[in-house]
Enzyme design. Structure first.
Site, short mmCIF file in Angstrom:
data_model
loop_
_atom_site.label_atom_id
_atom_site.label_comp_id
_atom_site.label_asym_id
_atom_site.label_seq_id
_atom_site.Cartn_x
_atom_site.Cartn_y
_atom_site.Cartn_z
N ARG A 7 90.71 160.02 -35.78
CA ARG A 7 89.36 159.54 -35.33
C ARG A 7 88.89 161.01 -34.93
NH1 ARG A 7 92.24 155.82 -31.12
NH2 ARG A 7 93.71 157.43 -31.36
N ASN A 13 99.68 153.60 -26.64
CA ASN A 13 98.95 152.32 -26.48
C ASN A 13 99.83 151.25 -26.83
OD1 ASN A 13 95.87 152.96 -26.22
ND2 ASN A 13 96.89 154.50 -27.61
N GLU A 20 98.76 159.42 -25.60
CA GLU A 20 98.75 158.30 -25.02
C GLU A 20 99.65 157.41 -25.71
OE1 GLU A 20 95.23 156.04 -24.33
OE2 GLU A 20 94.15 157.91 -23.45
N ARG A 27 85.36 163.36 -27.63
CA ARG A 27 86.19 162.48 -27.83
C ARG A 27 86.12 161.89 -29.26
NH1 ARG A 27 82.97 158.45 -23.59
NH2 ARG A 27 81.25 159.73 -24.92
N LYS A 78 98.78 155.39 -20.34
CA LYS A 78 98.41 156.98 -19.75
C LYS A 78 99.96 157.55 -19.31
CE LYS A 78 93.96 157.12 -20.45
NZ LYS A 78 93.60 155.76 -20.96
#
Length: 324
Positions: free
Chosen positions: A234, A292, A290, A242, A134
């Site tokens: 996504r 990752n 983000e 989300r 984050k």
């Protein structure tokens, strides 16, 4: 090559979509040998005949069978394991899924010690510790939406008053867990702050809501500083905010846009030299939300839809790193 995967229990893999499985499958196809262990199987002991002071793992040597449901065969039966020094493998692939909790943190310290003994670990343990998925975005302010990290309720309320429509999330969440949206009416803002910051004892992140989420939260993969040409958008379903696949999002593979390619190259140029061989950027619209680094995913979804063998690109990069 001899490869050791440090990961969650392989019995839990959902192999039609698991990225670590895709890496294993490509590695075996190239003739590499595969061993596996979990973080709990790592061992470091001084003055011990068992380990000679080295970081070792209680490993299983496996072969992928290409069959279901028993998709692997282990040379060690039942609870039997082989004790092996991590430095004796050509590469150690750290693929433990989040959350980045204390045990994950301690595991990276053992892996750093293994590096000092000669092991080659990907992603580099120090880089895993230093790049919170984050918080890491804040190093790249030019590519992100307005973002706040705080424990203070007053700070959150001021940020909401300025930006009206915001997303709140915990710093240690994964798969969309603990993500809340608060609109201009501020409904339930106080309750959400209390839930996330636990009376001021936990730090949280607040970001301006990006309506472009309707088109998907794009996972852009970067391998050794170079973006993969296709990403996975996504897309939230059923009124959900989300897009995470774990939260019911629909994964749609698509070419990476020129703007996202430029962003990914700029970030990859900075992070790859720090030992981050594989990175997964989350981009909504043109804003990075983000970075990752623990165990980026989406290899198989991109391959299935776009016939882009991301695992092969990753193994190419890994082989370049470890071959003299």
């Amino acid at each position: 090559m001899n490869l050791l995967f440090v990961a969650d229990p392989i019995e839990s893999f959902v192999i039609y979509k698991d990225t670590t499985f895709a890496m294993m499958r490509e590695a075996q196809a190239r003739g590499h040998r595969i061993s596996v262990c979990e973080p709990k199987d790592l061992h470091w002991s001084a003055h011990s005949a068992r380990s000679a002071g080295l970081v070792t793992g209680a490993v299983r040597d496996i072969t992928l069978t290409g069959e279901k449901p028993q998709w692997f065969r282990a040379e060690q039966a039942g609870s039997e394991r082989r004790q092996a020094a991590l430095r004796d493998f050509d590469a150690v692939l750290m693929r433990k899924d989040p959350p980045f909790d204390s045990e994950f943190f301690y595991c990276t310290h053992l892996l750093s010690q293994a590096e000092r003994e000669g092991a080659r670990v990907f992603n580099k343990p120090q880089a895993l510790r230093e790049h919170s998925e984050k918080l890491a975005i804040l190093e790249f302010e030019q590519f992100i939406a307005p973002t706040l990290v705080t424990r203070r309720e007053a700070d959150v309320r001021a940020f909401h008053a300025e930006h009206k429509d915001v997303i709140l999330k915990p710093l240690d969440g994964m798969g969309g867990m603990g993500i809340f949206r608060v609109g201009a009416d501020g409904l339930n803002l106080g309750s959400i702050i209390d839930t996330l910051n636990q009376g001021g004892t936990q730090t949280l992140m607040v970001q301006k809501f990006l309506p472009e989420i309707a088109a998907g939260d794009k996972r852009v993969l970067i391998i050794d500083g170079e973006p993969v040409p296709f990403c996975l958008a996504r897309i939230p379903q059923g009124g959900e905010v989300r897009g995470n696949l774990a939260a019911g999002g629909k994964g749609v593979a698509q070419p990476v846009t020129e703007a996202d390619m430029a962003t990914a190259r700029a970030i990859g140029k900075v992070l790859a030299p720090r030992g981050l061989l594989l990175i997964g950027l989350d981009i909504i619209g043109t804003k990075v939300t983000e970075i990752n680094v623990t165990s980026p995913t989406c290899f198989q979804e991109i391959n299935d839809q776009m016939q882009c063998n991301v695992a092969a690109l990753y193994l190419d990069a890994l082989e370049r790193k470890i071959k003299p």
